[in-house]
Design a protein around this motif. Structure first.
Motif, PDB file in Angstrom:
ATOM      1  N   PHE A 254       5.228 -49.909  29.613  1.00 19.39           N
ATOM      2  CA  PHE A 254       6.011 -50.072  30.842  1.00 19.39           C
ATOM      3  C   PHE A 254       5.087 -49.955  32.036  1.00 19.39           C
ATOM      4  O   PHE A 254       4.244 -49.072  32.092  1.00 19.39           O
ATOM      5  CB  PHE A 254       7.117 -49.016  30.889  1.00 19.39           C
ATOM      6  N   HIS A 255       5.261 -50.879  32.969  1.00 22.44           N
ATOM      7  CA  HIS A 255       4.427 -50.883  34.172  1.00 22.44           C
ATOM      8  C   HIS A 255       5.273 -50.515  35.388  1.00 22.44           C
ATOM      9  O   HIS A 255       6.437 -50.914  35.487  1.00 22.44           O
ATOM     10  CB  HIS A 255       3.831 -52.281  34.398  1.00 22.44           C
ATOM     11  N   TYR A 256       4.646 -49.825  36.288  1.00 19.61           N
ATOM     12  CA  TYR A 256       5.304 -49.459  37.549  1.00 19.61           C
ATOM     13  C   TYR A 256       5.770 -50.716  38.291  1.00 19.61           C
ATOM     14  O   TYR A 256       6.849 -50.745  38.874  1.00 19.61           O
ATOM     15  CB  TYR A 256       4.306 -48.650  38.381  1.00 19.61           C
ATOM     16  N   TYR A 257       4.942 -51.803  38.219  1.00 20.32           N
ATOM     17  CA  TYR A 257       5.293 -53.020  38.984  1.00 20.32           C
ATOM     18  C   TYR A 257       6.556 -53.696  38.458  1.00 20.32           C
ATOM     19  O   TYR A 257       7.130 -54.554  39.118  1.00 20.32           O
ATOM     20  CB  TYR A 257       4.120 -54.014  39.033  1.00 20.32           C
ATOM     21  N   GLU A 258       6.987 -53.320  37.264  1.00 24.98           N
ATOM     22  CA  GLU A 258       8.232 -53.895  36.734  1.00 24.98           C
ATOM     23  C   GLU A 258       9.461 -53.230  37.361  1.00 24.98           C
ATOM     24  O   GLU A 258      10.580 -53.652  37.121  1.00 24.98           O
ATOM     25  CB  GLU A 258       8.276 -53.727  35.214  1.00 24.98           C
TER      26      GLU A 258
ATOM     27  N   PRO B 163       0.765 -45.418  43.998  1.00 24.97           N
ATOM     28  CA  PRO B 163       1.721 -45.032  45.039  1.00 24.97           C
ATOM     29  C   PRO B 163       2.551 -43.799  44.676  1.00 24.97           C
ATOM     30  O   PRO B 163       3.182 -43.214  45.556  1.00 24.97           O
ATOM     31  CB  PRO B 163       2.617 -46.267  45.164  1.00 24.97           C
ATOM     32  N   GLU B 164       2.559 -43.434  43.414  1.00 27.81           N
ATOM     33  CA  GLU B 164       3.356 -42.274  42.971  1.00 27.81           C
ATOM     34  C   GLU B 164       2.625 -41.597  41.834  1.00 27.81           C
ATOM     35  O   GLU B 164       1.760 -42.190  41.205  1.00 27.81           O
ATOM     36  CB  GLU B 164       4.697 -42.744  42.412  1.00 27.81           C
TER      37      GLU B 164
ATOM     38  N   TYR C  28       9.975 -49.757  37.103  1.00 21.94           N
ATOM     39  CA  TYR C  28      10.235 -48.446  36.494  1.00 21.94           C
ATOM     40  C   TYR C  28       9.664 -47.336  37.371  1.00 21.94           C
ATOM     41  O   TYR C  28       8.658 -47.523  38.054  1.00 21.94           O
ATOM     42  CB  TYR C  28       9.568 -48.355  35.117  1.00 21.94           C
ATOM     43  N   SER C  29      10.277 -46.174  37.300  1.00 23.71           N
ATOM     44  CA  SER C  29       9.692 -45.014  37.964  1.00 23.71           C
ATOM     45  C   SER C  29       8.505 -44.534  37.131  1.00 23.71           C
ATOM     46  O   SER C  29       8.381 -44.896  35.951  1.00 23.71           O
ATOM     47  CB  SER C  29      10.730 -43.895  38.062  1.00 23.71           C
ATOM     48  N   MET C  30       7.665 -43.717  37.712  1.00 24.11           N
ATOM     49  CA  MET C  30       6.536 -43.165  36.955  1.00 24.11           C
ATOM     50  C   MET C  30       7.036 -42.304  35.782  1.00 24.11           C
ATOM     51  O   MET C  30       6.380 -42.201  34.755  1.00 24.11           O
ATOM     52  CB  MET C  30       5.628 -42.351  37.870  1.00 24.11           C
ATOM     53  N   GLN C  31       8.207 -41.681  35.964  1.00 24.36           N
ATOM     54  CA  GLN C  31       8.792 -40.893  34.867  1.00 24.36           C
ATOM     55  C   GLN C  31       9.172 -41.810  33.701  1.00 24.36           C
ATOM     56  O   GLN C  31       8.961 -41.479  32.539  1.00 24.36           O
ATOM     57  CB  GLN C  31      10.032 -40.111  35.339  1.00 24.36           C
ATOM     58  N   GLN C  32       9.711 -42.993  34.039  1.00 20.90           N
ATOM     59  CA  GLN C  32      10.060 -43.947  32.970  1.00 20.90           C
ATOM     60  C   GLN C  32       8.802 -44.504  32.296  1.00 20.90           C
ATOM     61  O   GLN C  32       8.760 -44.638  31.070  1.00 20.90           O
ATOM     62  CB  GLN C  32      10.890 -45.102  33.539  1.00 20.90           C
TER      63      GLN C  32
END
Ligand code: HPA
Length: 275
Positions: free
Chosen positions: A80-84, A136-137, A86-90
């Motif tokens: 899973f990528h942040y750019y998709e 960013p997070e 998703y949150s960093m937790q996800q």
């Protein structure tokens, strides 16, 4: 934490007493390793409660359980990528689940842009260290779970395993092996020339849009990590042309990853067998 336990319980209900010793996260275009796994169980992400679902179409999105180099592994086919969105937790949720499943080590791979002028397309770069500061997070922001509040990051990548990987590469005549620093950015746009210059200036050898969040979470939970980047395109500002940027597209990245896959697969398989 409840969600992490529910996901883990669901997986345990499917894999019985199978105990994965190693976790593996495969990057873009690097699925060949899965053909080396003697698969015992496959669980699609969309079946697992609370698991994010892979959205990028070239990621098939499943957890594979089986034997690699004689060891029990759990392999994420698709990350899973942040750019998709998703949150960093996800993004890091599966790493926490793998920890509860009992993994003792994590292997991560990715496709990355090469900024070190000594590199070339389809080289493999063993990740010696990383830079998270451009993300960013941070996945550890918020309530603290499963590890230290202020985890140490002085050696995110296990140096002993790095040395072993280099020995394996040398023994097998893999001359495309490099070592270096990986910097993670959010993407999805590729960098401007000025940004490549900046990232190179701060000491990075390769740039990509993944890996570091998962590694931070693994280290926070005390899991030793080995990481490897496939250099899929070169990002030297002086020689980067508009045409290069346009064709730094997914097909080119996949083609370069495809070329480097056999060597990467061999290194990870032999490492797993030797640990
Ligand atoms: N930048 C960010 N991520 C990448 C690149 C890049 O140039 N190449 C492959 N992944």
């Amino acid at each position: 934490m409840n969600n992490i336990h529910e996901a883990t319980d669901y997986i345990l209900s499917k894999i019985g007493d199978f105990k994965p010793q190693f976790g593996i996260i495969l990057g873009t275009g690097l699925g060949k390793l899965t053909t080396e796994i003697e698969i015992e169980y496959t669980i699609p992400y969309d079946e697992i409660p609370h698991f994010p679902i892979a959205t990028v179409e070239f990621h098939t999105g499943k957890l594979l359980f089986g034997k690699l180099g004689g060891k029990n592994v759990v392999c994420m086919q698709g990350r899973f990528h942040y750019y998709e969105g998703y949150s960093m937790q996800q993004v890091t949720f599966p790493v926490r689940v793998m920890k509860l499943l009992g993994i003792e080590r994590l292997f991560v791979s990715n496709a990355a842009g090469g900024m070190n002028p000594d590199f070339k397309e389809s080289d493999l770069m063993i990740i010696e260290d990383h830079i998270a500061l451009f993300l960013p997070e941070n996945p550890l922001v918020g309530g603290n779970i499963m590890g230290d509040r202020f985890p140490d990051m002085s050696e995110p990548y296990d140096q002993v395993v790095i040395e072993k990987a280099i020995e394996i590469a040398q023994k097998n005549g893999i001359s495309t092996i490099q070592k270096g620093v990986y910097v993670s950015v959010s993407g999805p746009q590729l960098e401007t020339k000025a940004e490549y210059r900046l990232l190179r200036m701060v000491g990075a050898d390769a740039v990509g849009m993944s890996t570091v969040p998962e590694v931070i979470v693994a280290r926070q939970m005390g899991i030793p990590v080995f990481g490897i980047s496939v250099i899929t395109d070169m990002c030297i500002p002086e020689t980067l042309k508009v045409a290069d940027i346009k064709v730094a597209d997914i097909n080119k990245i996949l083609a370069a990853a495809f070329k480097a896959e056999p060597s990467m697969t061999l290194i990870i398989k032999e490492l797993v067998a030797s640990l």
